[in-house]
Every structure is written in C-alpha cells, then in structure tokens.
Design a protein around this motif. Sequence first.
Motif, short mmCIF file in Angstrom:
data_model
loop_
_atom_site.label_atom_id
_atom_site.label_comp_id
_atom_site.label_asym_id
_atom_site.label_seq_id
_atom_site.Cartn_x
_atom_site.Cartn_y
_atom_site.Cartn_z
N THR A 70 0.81 -1.23 0.00
CA THR A 70 0.00 0.00 0.00
C THR A 70 0.84 1.27 0.00
N THR A 71 2.16 1.15 0.11
CA THR A 71 2.99 2.36 0.15
C THR A 71 4.07 2.35 -0.94
N VAL A 72 5.14 1.57 -0.71
CA VAL A 72 6.28 1.56 -1.64
C VAL A 72 5.85 1.10 -3.04
N PHE A 73 5.07 0.03 -3.11
CA PHE A 73 4.67 -0.50 -4.41
C PHE A 73 3.67 0.38 -5.14
N GLU A 74 3.09 1.35 -4.44
CA GLU A 74 2.23 2.34 -5.09
C GLU A 74 3.08 3.18 -6.06
N THR A 75 4.34 3.44 -5.67
CA THR A 75 5.22 4.22 -6.54
C THR A 75 6.00 3.33 -7.52
N LEU A 76 5.95 2.02 -7.29
CA LEU A 76 6.66 1.08 -8.19
C LEU A 76 5.68 0.38 -9.13
N ARG A 77 4.77 1.12 -9.68
CA ARG A 77 3.79 0.53 -10.60
C ARG A 77 4.45 0.18 -11.93
N VAL A 78 4.06 -0.96 -12.49
CA VAL A 78 4.55 -1.37 -13.82
C VAL A 78 3.33 -1.45 -14.74
N PHE A 79 3.35 -0.70 -15.82
CA PHE A 79 2.21 -0.58 -16.73
C PHE A 79 0.92 -0.26 -15.96
N GLY A 80 1.06 0.57 -14.96
CA GLY A 80 -0.11 1.02 -14.19
C GLY A 80 -0.57 0.03 -13.12
N ALA A 81 0.08 -1.13 -13.03
CA ALA A 81 -0.38 -2.15 -12.07
C ALA A 81 0.58 -2.30 -10.90
N ARG A 82 -0.01 -2.71 -9.78
CA ARG A 82 0.79 -3.00 -8.59
C ARG A 82 0.85 -4.51 -8.40
N ALA A 83 1.96 -5.00 -7.84
CA ALA A 83 2.06 -6.44 -7.57
C ALA A 83 1.16 -6.79 -6.39
#
Lengths: 278, 165
Positions: free
Chosen positions: B18-31
């Motif tokens: 909910t935090t770090v991976f919000e900024t690490l989106r790939v093609f608009g998606a989060r893991a």
Amino acid sequence: MRELFTNKYFILLLVITILLLVITALYTADRKSVTYGEDLVGAIITPFQALFTSATEGIRNFSGYFSDIKELREKNKEMAEQINELSNTVRKLEQYKLENERLRGMLALKDTMEDYGLVAAEVIAKDSGNWFNSFTINKGSADNLAVRQAVITSGGLVGHIYEIGTNWAKVISIIDANSSVGAVIARTRDIAVVESDVELQNQGLCKMTYIGKNVSIMSGDIAETSGLGGIYPKGILIGKVREIRPETAGISQYAILEPAVDFERISTVFVITRYPEE
Amino acid sequence: MKGLIYTVLAVILCALQTTVFETLRVFGARANLMMALVVCVALTRGSFVGGAIGLLCGLITDVMGYGTFGVNSILMLYTGVCIGFFSFKFYRIRGIVAVIFSIFAVFTYNLIYYFFVYYIWGKGGMWFAITKIIIPECLYTAVIAVPLQKLIIAVNRHLDIKQER
C-alpha cells in the motif's frame, strides 16, 4: 461423500466459510463504526505504512538530487536563452492571474471555505489492490473526524471518509467506480451526477451523467458539488469538462470530467469537520 | 514460531503493497504481494497452512482495503487451500512453479473480483480490465513470487533446523 464430512479439515473449512459469509452479510448492512479487531489491525499496520511512505519519499528525494546535478549544466544553458522570453512569460502570468481571480470569484470557493472547519491530514497509504481508488490518512476519530465527512485539497474535491479508526481513516475518492457525487454545471446551473467506471478510474478521470440532451454543456465547463446527497457541501470544485459524448440510448448525454485534483500525486488533504450551518 | 513469522511477513507485505509498491507501478499495475505470499506458503506448506495464511492475508486485505468485508478473506482462503493440494506433487519446488501458480491465482482472483464488483453493475469493459489491470498484475506478481518463494523456503529451512536441534 460421507468421508468428506467426517474430515476435520473439511469441517473447519466449511465453518470458516460460513462464518465469513455471515460477517460479509452483516458488513453489507449500514454500520456506524469499525469493530475493535479492525481498529486494532489498522492501528498496527498504519505506523508501518507511515514509515514506508516517508522512507519512499526520502529515497525519491535523494535519487532526485543526483539526477538534478546531471541536468544542471544543460538547464543553465537553457535558462540563459529563456531570459529573453521572460517578458513574454510575465505577460502570460498576468493573464493566468486574471483568469484565476475570475474562477475564484465565480465559484466563491475561498469565501465559502473560511466558514468551514478543516483538519489537515497526510495520505499514508493507497488501497492494496488495483480495483479501487481509495487511500488511508493519518488522522482518525481522535482528531474529531467522522464517517461521511468530505475530503478536499486546495485544488478541489477529493472524496469522503467511509471508514474510521482512532488514528486513521479511509477515504474513497470521487474517481472510484463505486463513488457518486451530486454535481452542478457552474455556467448553466444544470444538475448532474459525477461517477466513474473501471476504465476512467484507471486514467484518473470520471464522468458526469444524467445531463439532458438540451443542456448546452461544452468542453471547459466547470463542475462543482450541488450539495445534494448529504455528504458534500455545495460549491466545491470537482473538475473541468474534457469532452461530451451521447448516451447509448440517445436521450441524454454525458461528459468526461477531468478532476481538479491530481489523484496520482495526492499527499496532503483537508477534511471538512464543520459546516457553516452548524 | 512459523505462524508468527508468516503473520509479521503478511503485515510487512501489506504495508509495502500500500505504500512503496504504489510508486513502483509497472504498466499502471501494482504487484499483489499478499497473493504471492499465499501461493508461496501454500506450495511449500500444503493446504492447511496455505488456507490459514490465505485467511490471514485476506482478513488483513479486507481490513486495510475498500470493498465488502470478507470477499478477500474467502477468495484467499480458497486460493491457499486449492494451491496447497499441489504442494505434494511439486515437493521439489522450483521458481517456475511459483510463477505459474501466481499467474493462475491472481488471474482467477481478479476475474472473480472484476465480475462481481464491476461487470454485473455495468461499470467497465472486460477487455480493458483483462489487458490493462489483470494481466499486468499477474505478470508483476509472478516476478515477485520467485524471490519471495526463495525467502520462504530459506525461513522454513532455518526454522526446521532450529526445531531439530
């Protein structure tokens, strides 16, 4: 089949499933507050989220520092050329200033907001999945926040609080497909509803529906809250009309709306805790 | 001890998602880190532990996210139980197994979610949902599942050795 029902793991799975379905059914009923369990889980996870958010912000700023140095020389060269264009820019800024004053006057947003009670909060986490556009803020019931209070930024309307704990609150944004806001077109005063779908939500847009075919809406029109519905106060800026499309049935039209708030870069919000009537 | 470690891991992964991976989106998606955890634990520990960690991750996702409470819990519980059945068939767990099961689990989970939350309410096209949301999330999660699985295997091995002593 009989063996299956004597298997203790299967019975446990069945009991948990039934229990979850009962909880889900109870949850769908309109509830006033979260349970102690939910509040506890929220209270445990929010400090982690706040920590990771600040760490991410720190790393981003740190890496940005080095990339800035690389660009400095080139920018310095560019800026020397830009000095010649400054007089032109100043003239443009004067125009923007006048336009800004006109918009502010038209919406009377500044004057209206002085009578409201606002609580500032930081966004500490976004929704865990890719399906919803909601986020968590670092203020809760301890700061006199409550469910269904409107959330704004200096740009315009963000959404409203739908769940609250002691030191956290969850906000559903207006671009979420499950959100709907009573709106009014500022120029014509026609009433409409602002909502979204999965496609628009992912593009950071929403749409204004239930606009009559005869309404003379045009791109660039401003949409603000109508005050109908009981959550959002009247006169808060929602966004600007980007394009108008006819509904499939042809009896009405809808407009694609560009929200005034940039939901990708939202970090500080204000919760409206007190309304002028109160 | 293992239960505590899995719980701490679930809390940390939820916070990261909910935090770090919000900024690490790939093609608009989060893991989907929580789903990756459920898949990896179920593959290494079987149905019972897989179901338990699925229930835990689902409950955390329900509490921290938006939507009807219980939906994630049920979906992740059954994901853990179902994938756990395959743990004995793939006792020598390899990265490719985690990748395949992650893709399958995330795809099914998202498709069910999309169907009940958007499709039946007429809020968005299926093609857009599959190509722009579900598939990028599946691939991203599958990539994350490989190191996560290695981490879980290492933790399990470490705890097993400690237990034997």
